[in-house]
Design a protein around this motif. Sequence first.
Motif, PDB file in Angstrom:
ATOM      1  N   GLY A 139     -22.842 -45.533  76.828  1.00 23.35           N
ATOM      2  CA  GLY A 139     -22.668 -45.811  75.410  1.00 23.35           C
ATOM      3  C   GLY A 139     -22.147 -44.656  74.588  1.00 23.35           C
ATOM      4  O   GLY A 139     -21.925 -43.545  75.070  1.00 23.35           O
ATOM      5  N   ASN A 140     -21.985 -44.942  73.324  1.00 22.75           N
ATOM      6  CA  ASN A 140     -21.493 -44.027  72.313  1.00 22.75           C
ATOM      7  C   ASN A 140     -22.389 -42.784  72.182  1.00 22.75           C
ATOM      8  O   ASN A 140     -23.609 -42.888  72.254  1.00 22.75           O
ATOM      9  N   GLU A 141     -21.765 -41.606  72.006  1.00 25.43           N
ATOM     10  CA  GLU A 141     -22.516 -40.349  71.935  1.00 25.43           C
ATOM     11  C   GLU A 141     -23.516 -40.326  70.780  1.00 25.43           C
ATOM     12  O   GLU A 141     -24.594 -39.737  70.895  1.00 25.43           O
ATOM     13  N   ARG A 142     -23.171 -40.948  69.678  1.00 23.48           N
ATOM     14  CA  ARG A 142     -24.038 -40.891  68.493  1.00 23.48           C
ATOM     15  C   ARG A 142     -25.069 -42.007  68.486  1.00 23.48           C
ATOM     16  O   ARG A 142     -26.267 -41.777  68.283  1.00 23.48           O
ATOM     17  N   ASP A 143     -24.628 -43.239  68.737  1.00 24.79           N
ATOM     18  CA  ASP A 143     -25.495 -44.407  68.580  1.00 24.79           C
ATOM     19  C   ASP A 143     -25.989 -44.998  69.889  1.00 24.79           C
ATOM     20  O   ASP A 143     -26.845 -45.886  69.885  1.00 24.79           O
ATOM     21  N   GLY A 144     -25.434 -44.544  71.000  1.00 17.80           N
ATOM     22  CA  GLY A 144     -25.824 -45.124  72.277  1.00 17.80           C
ATOM     23  C   GLY A 144     -25.215 -46.503  72.486  1.00 17.80           C
ATOM     24  O   GLY A 144     -24.158 -46.832  71.941  1.00 17.80           O
TER      25      GLY A 144
END
Length: 230
Positions: A139-144
């Motif tokens: 997933g996304n580095e910030r939000d997963g």
Amino acid sequence: MNAELNHFLTQKFGEFLSDERKQFIESVLENRTEFIRVVLEDIRDPHNANAIIRSGECLGIQHYHIIENENVFKLGRGVSRGAIKWVDVHQYPESKTPTADVFNDLKSQGYKIVVTSPNKEATAPEDLALDQPIAIVMGNERDGISEEAKTMADEFIRLPMHGFTESYNVSVASGITFYSLVSKMRSFVENWQFDEQTKADYRLQWYKKCMARPDDYEKFFVKAFESEKI
């Protein structure tokens, strides 16, 4: 492309490669897999995306599916160091619902969707059942991982952490996860390798990638093949 033409072209392109290069390609083919695929959901940093693909390619994973909800995926040579050249990157620019479309497509091909999650109830990678092909979602580095991905997932995995830091960098987490799963696959899964037809197809593709202007050569070789059939 029919098998006879494939074989003819492979022979012709192979005449331009050293024996050492062809032996190396055979070694890579023997260790390549489609049993595990990778899905990257909305990765923000292109360096992370390319590092993930580089790690997967080193371990023999051939396919990477790119979900672009908010962040555009950029191909690059920097971190990947040429890994992109040897793998299949699947993008879905026309999709309005890329997460659902990618997951449904993979499920229709028999893949189990396995999502990475910090949830303590999630399974460790080494304990995941490999009873069918799997698609690992990073997933996304910030939000997963998105809520949609969590809803559609078949299973969840997490990496153990024993320090003060809350999470691994996504590219580091990917490398650890891929290594664990590929190691288990190679030990316990039958028929994880390419079948013979798939090997033949990639052998030709990779021979061509070793040459400059391969399309020009292919046109010439196809004409030679067709003239032999007359």
